[in-house]
Design a protein around this motif. Structure first.
Motif, short mmCIF file in Angstrom:
data_model
loop_
_atom_site.label_atom_id
_atom_site.label_comp_id
_atom_site.label_asym_id
_atom_site.label_seq_id
_atom_site.Cartn_x
_atom_site.Cartn_y
_atom_site.Cartn_z
N LYS A 1 3.02 0.77 -9.64
CA LYS A 1 1.88 -0.01 -10.11
C LYS A 1 1.63 -1.20 -9.18
O LYS A 1 2.55 -1.72 -8.57
N SER A 2 0.38 -1.61 -9.12
CA SER A 2 -0.03 -2.59 -8.10
C SER A 2 0.73 -3.91 -8.19
O SER A 2 1.22 -4.42 -7.19
N LEU B 1 -7.78 -4.30 -1.81
CA LEU B 1 -7.79 -2.91 -2.28
C LEU B 1 -8.93 -2.63 -3.24
O LEU B 1 -9.39 -1.48 -3.36
N SER B 2 -9.42 -3.66 -3.93
CA SER B 2 -10.48 -3.46 -4.92
C SER B 2 -11.86 -3.89 -4.39
O SER B 2 -12.81 -3.95 -5.16
N VAL C 1 0.84 -1.21 0.00
CA VAL C 1 0.00 0.00 0.00
C VAL C 1 0.87 1.25 0.00
O VAL C 1 0.58 2.23 -0.70
N ILE D 1 2.31 1.91 -3.50
CA ILE D 1 1.27 2.34 -4.45
C ILE D 1 0.85 3.78 -4.17
O ILE D 1 0.77 4.61 -5.08
N LEU E 1 -4.04 -7.12 -2.95
CA LEU E 1 -4.56 -6.45 -4.14
C LEU E 1 -6.07 -6.65 -4.26
O LEU E 1 -6.80 -5.73 -4.66
N ASP F 1 -2.51 -4.86 -14.62
CA ASP F 1 -2.41 -3.93 -13.48
C ASP F 1 -3.78 -3.72 -12.85
O ASP F 1 -3.89 -3.53 -11.64
#
Length: 568
Positions: free
Chosen positions: A60-61, A354-355, A51, A54, A351, A518
């Protein structure tokens, strides 16, 4: 946890020079207190590194996940280097003290990157999506800070475990210490993954890293305060040199005929046949070609009985120690491919988080970097259930406790199930993303609760409670006595290699497939998890073959309930 901190300890060490007690349980609060502080510091920055890269350095993730894998892998590989240095050149106290100072310096540099704006790039502009490139100076300071902090972690964690065990001569008390040591390690990790990460995500990175620096400093001070009570072991030289001599000596004597004269034709050491080998006619018949290294040849041994040519003449014990490592190597290799899917899952789960919707209640957001704390909670709880309920029940039903290899095997099965659940959850997440047309929106939040990630992490945590302690106990029991310090770092070495292999797996997937763009909302992450399931099943089959062929060197200590004191 067996044993009690309040029981009378006969393991106190007396210094003839100072006439006072050294070692024993009086050192316990200093060592575990230092461990708690240093673990808080390391977990606070390492768990949230993806984190941080980013958000603060515009990485980039997928690249951030790769960097995190490399850093985490090195943090688990470097303890082996620390153990070798402690055994060969310095004592454990010196290695831990110096490493703690190095980690403190690295964390202070991280604080500086958040204190001075010139040390990090400006935030990205989302409309249009434009990011300022990171300068060479900014990169240099960032990676120097990460490198120093990582080296410090490697030199403290497992070296401190070995130093703590060395404070005791009674093996039961050593086992009790290890139990409390890992309990402290997991507890401090949970706190760092929650409290400190929450501060970094919701207050400021500078305050979060500042807390890490303070925790590191407090841990170092506590450790140094106990110096007057510690028992110090002098470095005895690297045992790896002796093992290397076995390879060289057996190669140089490759044309020598095997002896048929029994023990008199082999060299057991300056004092003759050692106590451990009394009654042995000759070295074991397995890997017989190595026995030549211990065969006596005129000119290789001095008149006083000592070795004259160390790279041509070895002791029987050195040969047998080398054979032990060869026997356990296949079992050890299976645990590498046990850890690799977990390493990949760790970075990809962040990841995913995060989404996803991480909102709990009207005012609380789960920090993405804290999502992995579920694994540690699950492991800590499972350890208690396993030791207090599962193993006693197993013993009542079968009449014996499970072996270490059986415990590791159960961990294999649970890890595979964890990957299956990961694939199913990710498939559901992608379906929701497509339903809401979020595939082409970079950084879009899928309306699916991050709590869906908990089952897979719980399964992995339970699996770790089975296989991780099983590995540590197996290696500590089966490794040669001369490599006991190194044996405690073998599980760490496995994790480190697994994270590097995980990085290679992700790189390979990116090159040959389109599964990991990504924007993971437009990828096929579930295919990655299904691939890990296949790898896990194949590796489990390989493990079953290795475990069925392996013969315990220490039969008395082969079950999970027996400690070293149970040997007869």
């Amino acid at each position: 946890m067996d044993g009690s901190l309040s029981h009378h300890d006969h393991d106190s060490h007396t210094s003839s020079d100072f006439g006072r007690r050294r070692g024993g349980w009086i050192t316990f609060p200093f060592i575990t207190g230092a461990l708690a502080g240093l673990t808080l510091a390391a977990g606070g920055w390492l768990s949230n590194l993806i984190v941080y890269l980013i958000q603060e350095f515009n990485v980039k993730s997928i690249d951030a996940a790769q960097i995190s894998n490399v850093v985490t892998g090195f943090s688990f590989l470097s303890p082996v280097i620390g153990a070798i240095i402690a055994d060969s050149f310095f004592d454990s106290f010196s290695v831990v003290s110096i490493s703690s100072c190095i980690s403190l310096l690295g964390i202070v540099l991280l604080v500086l990157t958040e204190t001075f704006n010139s040390l990090k790039p400006q935030p990205c502009v989302k409309e249009p999506d434009v990011c300022q490139p990171t300068s060479k100076l900014q990169h240099a300071i960032l990676y120097t800070a990460i490198a120093l902090a990582t080296i410090g972690v490697g030199g403290t964690r497992y070296t401190m475990a070995t130093m703590g065990a060395n404070q005791f001569e009674n093996r039961k008390n050593q086992a009790t210490f290890f139990n409390w040591f890992f309990f402290t390690l997991y507890t401090a990790t949970v706190v760092s993954f929650t409290a400190i990460v929450y501060v970094e995500d919701n207050v400021s990175w500078r305050l979060g890293f500042g807390l890490c620096a303070i925790a590191n400093l407090i841990g170092l001070v506590i450790f140094l305060c106990g110096a007057r009570f510690y028992h110090f072991d002098k470095p005895q030289g690297s045992p790896f040199v002796g093992l290397a001599r076995v390879v060289v000596a057996s190669a140089r004597k490759r044309n020598l005929q095997h002896s048929s004269g029994g023990s008199k034709d082999y060299y057991y050491g300056h004092g003759g046949v050692t106590d451990d080998l009394v009654g042995s006619a000759a070295p074991s018949s397995s890997f017989r070609f190595l026995n030549r290294a211990a065969q006596k040849i005129e000119g290789d041994i001095k008149p006083d009985g000592s070795i004259g040519k160390p790279w041509r003449q070895c002791t029987v014990q050195q040969v047998e120690d080398f054979k032990t490592l060869i026997r356990i190597l296949p079992v050890w290799s299976t645990t590498i491919f046990l850890g690799t899917p977990v390493a990949v899952q760790y970075s990809l789960t962040i990841l995913q988080a995060l989404s996803m919707d991480r909102q709990i209640g009207p005012h609380f957001n789960i920090p993405a970097g804290s999502i992995l704390v579920v694994v540690f909670f699950s492991t800590a709880i499972s350890l208690t259930v396993i030791d207090r309920f599962l193993w006693p029940t197993w013993q009542k039903l079968t009449g014996q406790f499970p072996t270490f290899l059986q415990r590791i095997g159960l961990g294999h099965v649970l890890n595979i199930l964890g990957m299956v659940v990961s694939a199913l959850v990710e498939s559901k997440r992608l379906k929701i993303a497509k339903t809401h047309h979020l595939q082409d929106q970079l950084g879009a939040i899928v309306p699916m609760l991050a709590l869906w990630l908990f089952p897979q992490l719980i399964l992995v945590g339970i699996g770790e409670a089975f296989h991780y302690p099983g590995q540590v106990a197996l290696f500590y029991q089966e490794f040669p006595v001369s490599l006991r310090s190194t044996s405690t770092t073998m599980a760490s070495l496995i994790i480190g290699i697994s994270f590097y292999l995980g990085t290679g797996v992700i790189n390979l997937i990116q090159k040959v497939t389109r599964w990991l763009p990504d924007n993971i909302n437009n990828g096929k992450l579930e295919n990655v998890y299904w691939m890990l399931v296949v790898v896990g099943v194949l590796n489990f089959g390989y493990y079953l073959v290795c475990a069925s062929l392996y013969k315990y060197q220490n039969v008395a200590g082969a079950d999970c309930n027996s400690g070293p004191d149970s040997e007869k």
